[in-house]
Design a protein around this motif. Structure first.
Motif, PDB file in Angstrom:
ATOM      1  N   SER A  79       0.831  -1.204   0.000  1.00 55.08           N
ATOM      2  CA  SER A  79       0.000   0.000   0.000  1.00 55.08           C
ATOM      3  C   SER A  79       0.864   1.252   0.000  1.00 55.08           C
ATOM      4  N   SER A  80       1.875   1.258   0.856  1.00 54.96           N
ATOM      5  CA  SER A  80       2.792   2.403   0.918  1.00 54.96           C
ATOM      6  C   SER A  80       3.543   2.586  -0.390  1.00 54.96           C
ATOM      7  N   VAL A  81       4.008   1.475  -0.966  1.00 53.57           N
ATOM      8  CA  VAL A  81       4.742   1.542  -2.238  1.00 53.57           C
ATOM      9  C   VAL A  81       3.826   2.009  -3.365  1.00 53.57           C
ATOM     10  N   LEU A  82       2.587   1.502  -3.387  1.00 53.18           N
ATOM     11  CA  LEU A  82       1.650   1.901  -4.428  1.00 53.18           C
ATOM     12  C   LEU A  82       1.369   3.395  -4.394  1.00 53.18           C
ATOM     13  N   VAL A  83       1.207   3.948  -3.179  1.00 57.36           N
ATOM     14  CA  VAL A  83       0.978   5.393  -3.053  1.00 57.36           C
ATOM     15  C   VAL A  83       2.140   6.158  -3.667  1.00 57.36           C
ATOM     16  N   SER A  84       3.366   5.730  -3.366  1.00 54.17           N
ATOM     17  CA  SER A  84       4.555   6.411  -3.896  1.00 54.17           C
ATOM     18  C   SER A  84       4.647   6.266  -5.414  1.00 54.17           C
ATOM     19  N   PRO A 143       0.226  15.099  -8.697  1.00 54.74           N
ATOM     20  CA  PRO A 143      -0.014  13.670  -8.440  1.00 54.74           C
ATOM     21  C   PRO A 143      -1.407  13.436  -7.869  1.00 54.74           C
ATOM     22  N   TRP A 144      -1.893  12.203  -7.999  1.00 53.35           N
ATOM     23  CA  TRP A 144      -3.225  11.859  -7.506  1.00 53.35           C
ATOM     24  C   TRP A 144      -3.354  12.021  -5.994  1.00 53.35           C
ATOM     25  N   LEU A 145      -2.312  11.644  -5.250  1.00 50.48           N
ATOM     26  CA  LEU A 145      -2.401  11.552  -3.788  1.00 50.48           C
ATOM     27  C   LEU A 145      -1.357  12.443  -3.130  1.00 50.48           C
ATOM     28  N   TYR A 146      -1.448  13.744  -3.377  1.00 47.88           N
ATOM     29  CA  TYR A 146      -0.409  14.657  -2.897  1.00 47.88           C
ATOM     30  C   TYR A 146      -1.050  15.890  -2.259  1.00 47.88           C
ATOM     31  N   GLY A 147      -0.415  16.394  -1.184  1.00 47.80           N
ATOM     32  CA  GLY A 147      -0.879  17.609  -0.529  1.00 47.80           C
ATOM     33  C   GLY A 147      -1.503  17.309   0.817  1.00 47.80           C
ATOM     34  N   ILE A 148      -2.053  18.359   1.448  1.00 50.87           N
ATOM     35  CA  ILE A 148      -2.629  18.207   2.787  1.00 50.87           C
ATOM     36  C   ILE A 148      -4.149  18.209   2.767  1.00 50.87           C
ATOM     37  N   ASN A 149      -4.749  18.418   1.593  1.00 51.50           N
ATOM     38  CA  ASN A 149      -6.203  18.482   1.463  1.00 51.50           C
ATOM     39  C   ASN A 149      -6.714  17.239   0.734  1.00 51.50           C
ATOM     40  N   LEU A 150      -7.400  16.377   1.463  1.00 49.74           N
ATOM     41  CA  LEU A 150      -7.888  15.119   0.891  1.00 49.74           C
ATOM     42  C   LEU A 150      -8.899  15.362  -0.226  1.00 49.74           C
ATOM     43  N   ASN A 151      -9.605  16.494  -0.171  1.00 47.60           N
ATOM     44  CA  ASN A 151     -10.619  16.780  -1.190  1.00 47.60           C
ATOM     45  C   ASN A 151     -10.009  17.001  -2.576  1.00 47.60           C
ATOM     46  N   HIS A 152      -8.719  17.310  -2.628  1.00 50.63           N
ATOM     47  CA  HIS A 152      -8.053  17.514  -3.910  1.00 50.63           C
ATOM     48  C   HIS A 152      -7.325  16.253  -4.393  1.00 50.63           C
ATOM     49  N   TYR A 153      -7.417  15.170  -3.623  1.00 53.70           N
ATOM     50  CA  TYR A 153      -6.837  13.903  -4.050  1.00 53.70           C
ATOM     51  C   TYR A 153      -7.745  13.256  -5.104  1.00 53.70           C
ATOM     52  N   HIS A 154      -7.174  12.398  -5.943  1.00 55.94           N
ATOM     53  CA  HIS A 154      -7.956  11.546  -6.842  1.00 55.94           C
ATOM     54  C   HIS A 154      -7.993  10.138  -6.250  1.00 55.94           C
ATOM     55  N   GLU A 191     -10.511   8.221  -5.710  1.00 54.18           N
ATOM     56  CA  GLU A 191     -11.380   7.282  -6.409  1.00 54.18           C
ATOM     57  C   GLU A 191     -10.616   6.540  -7.511  1.00 54.18           C
ATOM     58  N   ARG A 192      -9.694   7.224  -8.184  1.00 50.66           N
ATOM     59  CA  ARG A 192      -8.891   6.570  -9.225  1.00 50.66           C
ATOM     60  C   ARG A 192      -7.951   5.534  -8.604  1.00 50.66           C
ATOM     61  N   PHE A 193      -7.420   5.859  -7.437  1.00 52.90           N
ATOM     62  CA  PHE A 193      -6.546   4.932  -6.726  1.00 52.90           C
ATOM     63  C   PHE A 193      -7.311   3.664  -6.349  1.00 52.90           C
ATOM     64  N   TYR A 194      -8.551   3.835  -5.884  1.00 53.10           N
ATOM     65  CA  TYR A 194      -9.370   2.682  -5.523  1.00 53.10           C
ATOM     66  C   TYR A 194      -9.718   1.828  -6.747  1.00 53.10           C
ATOM     67  N   TRP A 195     -10.017   2.466  -7.884  1.00 47.25           N
ATOM     68  CA  TRP A 195     -10.288   1.699  -9.094  1.00 47.25           C
ATOM     69  C   TRP A 195      -9.050   0.916  -9.537  1.00 47.25           C
ATOM     70  N   LEU A 196      -7.880   1.528  -9.397  1.00 45.11           N
ATOM     71  CA  LEU A 196      -6.639   0.828  -9.716  1.00 45.11           C
ATOM     72  C   LEU A 196      -6.478  -0.414  -8.849  1.00 45.11           C
ATOM     73  N   MET A 197      -6.777  -0.286  -7.546  1.00 47.52           N
ATOM     74  CA  MET A 197      -6.666  -1.428  -6.643  1.00 47.52           C
ATOM     75  C   MET A 197      -7.704  -2.495  -6.962  1.00 47.52           C
ATOM     76  N   CYS A 198      -8.869  -2.080  -7.435  1.00 42.88           N
ATOM     77  CA  CYS A 198      -9.902  -3.035  -7.843  1.00 42.88           C
ATOM     78  C   CYS A 198      -9.410  -3.881  -9.014  1.00 42.88           C
ATOM     79  N   VAL A 199      -8.780  -3.228 -10.003  1.00 39.78           N
ATOM     80  CA  VAL A 199      -8.250  -3.953 -11.163  1.00 39.78           C
ATOM     81  C   VAL A 199      -7.125  -4.892 -10.749  1.00 39.78           C
TER      82      VAL A 199
END
Length: 503
Positions: free
Chosen positions: A426-431, A444-455, A457-465
């Protein structure tokens, strides 16, 4: 059977005074009960902190959401990976009895360090309150950061040793030479997961509420007290235990790591899922529920399903399949993998809904709770909690049953090692995701201090695949595996799983 024959049959086991264990006097359900009670307290001590740790790091140590996610994933991954060390030492040099006691003392020391830091103001960074979600606070550093990680990784070392010694210690109390003993051992693993859920229930309700409303020093204090009480309770069972003698631990190549991806999905429950819930309306009526208490839903579900599985589903399956196990280990694990795929799809859809509410109400940059209930996030918890029930008990029973006698503690620890690798992945995938998406996009999809600006949902779809591809690999492996132990069913597990999944 006279006493001499009874001792001969148990020659590989001793009592706590290192004398030969006697059948009828040592081992059995009573001895295993002490182990189950201890596991309730141990998992309470561990999850009271781990389930809410991501918010502690964010609110009090001022790490960013992605940094918090990686720290928690690495901490939990290390704890579960160290279960291999505990299992190896129990097999090769010490005993499960000794390893548990040593590990509990180490975890106790780590919790004392964390309690001291949470209680002492000058050992933490200055508090920082802001209505703007984009405001950046001073991050913990230097000696304060060092103290935090010393405490965390002492806890991880202790947890690893306990996870590597306590389940095999309980399983060793049953006679594998009899059908009744093997059935009782299988039931033990089911109730072990049930006790994990009992400890988790107290952790994510009472302990988390204390942490959020009375202070983290009290939360760490509850964990410290729980692990402290578990030690004398474990010792009370000493006269009833039978203990496997260490006789060397051959390190051999063992198949079966397909559950790593499932556990990577489980890692999200302790990281991004908690942070999602923290942005939402956490009230149920007039009661404000701490975001880290969300696991209460799958925990209660597991507490109901585990006994039902043991007393209803398994006996019914035995009648249908005419086999001792009813549902084989690999079939249980396969069901867990399927549930994890569905969980990630649900998580992606829920995150889409959460962000659309934030955007529609102009709250993308606000710390104000979103006008959407956090119960939406509980859906992914239910699917992943169910996946955990099927996979964890199946893995522990599978590894203990199929392993050579001399490496059973180590083999059982592979269940926790799979969890560890899932958290690390999980940690490696985020990086990796941040690196790749940052290369092809402005941000990047998962960068910054504001979760509302993260993508997210795309990360979750990637994990689903990825989970779907992992399941296909698992089917190929399950098709070729042949059980080698007594009481195991060597039928083609993949045929049933293929039919249930439509493959």
């Amino acid at each position: 059977m006279d006493e001499e024959c009874q001792i001969s049959k148990s020659s590989r086991y001793v009592n706590w005074r290192n004398k030969p264990a006697i059948e009828g006097q040592h081992g059995g359900i009573l001895a295993a009960t002490f182990v189950l009670v201890v596991e309730v307290l141990e998992n309470l001590a561990y999850l009271a902190n781990a389930s809410n740790l991501v918010l502690y790091l964010s609110r009090f140590m001022h790490f960013s959401p992605s940094s918090c996610s990686n720290i928690v994933s690495n901490f939990m991954g290390t704890a579960f990976l160290l279960a291999l060390l505990g299992g190896f030492l129990a097999d090769a040099f010490f005993t499960t009895y000794c390893i548990y006691l040593i590990s509990a003392i180490i975890e106790l020391a780590g919790l004392l360090v964390l309690t001291m830091q949470a209680h002492t103001r000058y050992l933490k960074p200055e508090s920082c309150l802001s209505a703007n979600r984009n405001a950046k606070c001073e991050e913990v550093e230097g000696g304060k950061e060092g103290l935090l990680f010393i405490g965390l990784y002492l806890v991880a070392l202790g947890v690893g040793g306990i996870k590597g010694s306590l389940p095999p210690h309980g399983a060793e109390q049953f006679d594998e030479e009899t059908t009744q003993g093997r059935k009782q051992r299988s039931s033990f693993f089911n109730y072990y997961v049930f006790c994990l859920a009992c400890g988790a229930l107290i952790a994510v309700t009472f302990a988390v509420w204390i942490e959020d409303n009375k202070g983290w020093q009290w939360g760490f204090g509850i964990s410290t007290l729980a692990i402290l009480i578990s030690i004398p309770i474990f010792l009370l069972g000493s006269t009833f235990y039978r203990i496997k003698l260490p006789n060397g631990s051959p390190i051999t190549t063992i198949l079966f790591m397909s559950t790593i991806m499932l556990n990577c999905c489980l890692a999200q429950l302790s990281t991004f899922s908690v942070q999602q819930a923290a942005t939402m309306n956490t009230k149920i009526g007039s009661l404000r529920v701490p975001p880290a208490s969300l696991p209460v839903f799958p925990v209660i579900f597991i507490m109901v399903l585990a006994p039902m599985y043991d007393h209803v589903i398994t006996p019914f399956a035995r009648k249908i399949t005419k086999t001792e196990s009813g549902i084989t280990h690999l079939q249980r694990i396969g069901i867990g993998l399927l549930l994890s795929i569905m969980a990630m799809a649900v998580a992606a859809l829920v995150e889409n809904k959460r962000k659309s509410v934030a955007y529609a109400n102009g709250l993308m940059n606000s710390n104000e709770p979103l006008p959407i209930t956090f119960l939406w996030v509980s859906l992914q918890y239910l699917f992943l909690g169910s996946a955990d029930l099927f996979s964890l008990a199946g893995m522990m029973d599978f590894f203990f049953t199929e392993a050579p006698f001399s490496m059973r503690s180590l083999a059982t620890s592979l269940s926790w090692a799979s969890l560890a690798m899932g958290y690390y992945l999980s940690s490696v995938l985020v990086s990796i995701v941040n690196h790749v998406t940052g290369t092809f996009h402005h941000k990047p999809w998962l960068y910054g201090i504001n979760l509302n600006h993260y993508h997210l949902e795309r990360f979750y779809w990637l994990m689903c695949v990825l989970s779907g591809l992992n399941f296909l690999v698992y089917l190929l492996w399950a098709k070729s595996y042949k059980y080698g132990s007594k009481g195991s069913n060597s039928s083609n597990d993949s045929q049933i799983l293929c039919k249930s999944s439509g493959v």
